[in-house]
Write a protein that holds these residues in place. Structure first.
Motif, short mmCIF file in Angstrom:
data_model
loop_
_atom_site.label_atom_id
_atom_site.label_comp_id
_atom_site.label_asym_id
_atom_site.label_seq_id
_atom_site.Cartn_x
_atom_site.Cartn_y
_atom_site.Cartn_z
N PHE A 139 0.81 -1.21 0.00
CA PHE A 139 0.00 0.00 0.00
C PHE A 139 0.85 1.27 0.00
CE2 PHE A 139 -2.68 -3.31 1.80
CZ PHE A 139 -3.75 -3.24 0.93
N ALA A 140 2.13 1.13 0.22
CA ALA A 140 3.04 2.28 0.20
C ALA A 140 3.41 2.59 -1.26
CB ALA A 140 4.29 1.99 1.01
N ARG A 141 3.34 3.85 -1.62
CA ARG A 141 3.52 4.28 -3.00
C ARG A 141 4.83 3.82 -3.63
NH1 ARG A 141 2.59 10.34 -3.94
NH2 ARG A 141 2.68 10.03 -1.71
N ASP A 142 5.93 3.89 -2.92
CA ASP A 142 7.23 3.60 -3.50
C ASP A 142 7.76 2.19 -3.21
OD1 ASP A 142 7.36 6.16 -4.60
OD2 ASP A 142 8.18 6.99 -2.74
N CYS A 143 6.93 1.35 -2.64
CA CYS A 143 7.38 0.01 -2.30
C CYS A 143 7.47 -0.86 -3.56
CB CYS A 143 6.43 -0.63 -1.29
SG CYS A 143 7.04 -2.21 -0.68
N PRO A 144 8.58 -1.57 -3.76
CA PRO A 144 8.72 -2.40 -4.96
C PRO A 144 7.73 -3.57 -5.00
CG PRO A 144 10.57 -2.76 -3.48
CD PRO A 144 9.78 -1.61 -2.91
N SER A 145 7.13 -3.90 -3.87
CA SER A 145 6.14 -4.98 -3.89
C SER A 145 4.93 -4.59 -4.72
CB SER A 145 5.72 -5.35 -2.47
OG SER A 145 5.04 -4.27 -1.84
N ARG A 146 4.67 -3.29 -4.84
CA ARG A 146 3.52 -2.84 -5.64
C ARG A 146 3.71 -3.20 -7.11
NH1 ARG A 146 0.61 2.98 -5.05
NH2 ARG A 146 0.16 2.08 -3.02
N ASP A 147 4.92 -3.00 -7.64
CA ASP A 147 5.18 -3.39 -9.03
C ASP A 147 5.08 -4.89 -9.22
OD1 ASP A 147 5.51 -0.87 -10.14
OD2 ASP A 147 7.67 -0.84 -9.79
N ALA A 148 5.62 -5.65 -8.27
CA ALA A 148 5.54 -7.11 -8.38
C ALA A 148 4.08 -7.56 -8.38
CB ALA A 148 6.32 -7.77 -7.25
N LEU A 149 3.26 -6.98 -7.50
CA LEU A 149 1.85 -7.33 -7.46
C LEU A 149 1.17 -6.97 -8.78
CD1 LEU A 149 -0.54 -8.43 -5.78
CD2 LEU A 149 -0.95 -6.06 -5.07
N LYS A 150 1.53 -5.83 -9.33
CA LYS A 150 0.95 -5.41 -10.62
C LYS A 150 1.29 -6.43 -11.71
CE LYS A 150 2.82 -2.29 -13.20
NZ LYS A 150 3.38 -1.06 -13.75
N HIS A 151 2.53 -6.90 -11.73
CA HIS A 151 2.93 -7.87 -12.75
C HIS A 151 2.15 -9.18 -12.62
CE1 HIS A 151 7.03 -5.66 -12.82
NE2 HIS A 151 6.14 -5.03 -13.54
N VAL A 152 1.84 -9.56 -11.39
CA VAL A 152 1.11 -10.81 -11.15
C VAL A 152 -0.38 -10.66 -11.44
CG1 VAL A 152 0.36 -12.39 -9.31
CG2 VAL A 152 2.75 -11.68 -9.45
N THR A 153 -0.95 -9.50 -11.11
CA THR A 153 -2.40 -9.37 -11.16
C THR A 153 -2.94 -8.64 -12.38
OG1 THR A 153 -2.34 -7.35 -9.81
CG2 THR A 153 -2.63 -9.47 -8.65
N ASP A 154 -2.07 -8.08 -13.22
CA ASP A 154 -2.65 -7.49 -14.42
C ASP A 154 -3.17 -8.61 -15.32
OD1 ASP A 154 -0.58 -8.45 -16.04
OD2 ASP A 154 0.26 -6.49 -16.47
N ARG A 155 -3.96 -8.23 -16.29
CA ARG A 155 -4.65 -9.23 -17.10
C ARG A 155 -3.70 -10.28 -17.67
NH1 ARG A 155 -8.01 -7.66 -22.41
NH2 ARG A 155 -6.98 -5.74 -21.88
N TRP A 156 -2.64 -9.84 -18.35
CA TRP A 156 -1.78 -10.79 -19.03
C TRP A 156 -0.87 -11.53 -18.07
CZ3 TRP A 156 -4.58 -11.55 -22.82
CH2 TRP A 156 -5.15 -10.52 -23.54
N GLY A 157 -0.46 -10.87 -17.00
CA GLY A 157 0.39 -11.54 -16.00
C GLY A 157 -0.33 -12.69 -15.34
N SER A 158 -1.55 -12.45 -14.90
CA SER A 158 -2.29 -13.51 -14.21
C SER A 158 -2.63 -14.65 -15.15
CB SER A 158 -3.55 -12.95 -13.55
OG SER A 158 -4.40 -12.34 -14.50
N LEU A 159 -3.01 -14.33 -16.37
CA LEU A 159 -3.33 -15.39 -17.33
C LEU A 159 -2.08 -16.18 -17.72
CD1 LEU A 159 -5.91 -13.51 -19.57
CD2 LEU A 159 -6.37 -15.29 -17.87
N THR A 160 -0.96 -15.50 -17.85
CA THR A 160 0.29 -16.19 -18.20
C THR A 160 0.73 -17.11 -17.06
OG1 THR A 160 0.97 -14.38 -19.65
CG2 THR A 160 2.71 -15.84 -18.84
#
Length: 141
Positions: free
Chosen positions: A26-47
């Motif tokens: 939930f912190a703006r600059d935390c790198p975990s946010r990008d990792a979560l985005k890669h996993v949960t965006d449409r193509w990441g989750s489907l892949t």
């Protein structure tokens, strides 16, 4: 009476992303946010879901994940590989062969994602009913 040192009076960092604090998505600059985005965006989750239990070549994976463009799949695989979720193995053959599999970390993430996928698929009748009720109340779309 004890006096406070500057370290005791300083505010705690809120990013949750320093070496001595847990990561905080939930912190703006935390790198975990990008990792979560890669996993949960449409193509990441489907892949990730497609790779669970399977090894695919690029075009096989592209056929499995219907609708993804070659460019988007390449970008998705690159991001997932960078995050340590996907392993890319290039074999020196003619023509070259590249296989994609999940890493152990990727398998753990994809397994959890599969539970969510199963839940969503199982509850689709309720989702469709909710959509119908919503659309009836909001006919303009």
């Amino acid at each position: 009476m004890a006096t406070e040192t500057p370290a005791e009076t300083a505010e705690e960092p809120t990013s949750g992303c320093t070496d001595d604090l847990a990561y905080d998505v939930f912190a703006r600059d935390c790198p975990s946010r990008d990792a979560l985005k890669h996993v949960t965006d449409r193509w990441g989750s489907l892949t990730l879901g497609a790779l669970l239990g399977c090894t695919f070549r690029f075009n096989e994976l592209r056929r499995r994940v219907e609708g993804v463009s070659e460019k988007m799949l390449a970008q998705t695989l690159h991001a997932l590989e960078r995050d340590g979720l996907v392993h890319r193995e290039a074999q020196q053959t003619n023509p070259p062969r590249v296989d994609y599999t999940l890493t152990p970390l990727g398998h753990d993430v994809a397994h959890q994602l599969q539970l969510l996928i199963d839940l969503v698929e199982d509850r689709m009748p309720q989702v469709l009913q909710a959509r119908e009720r919503y659309d009836a109340r909001h006919p303009e779309g």
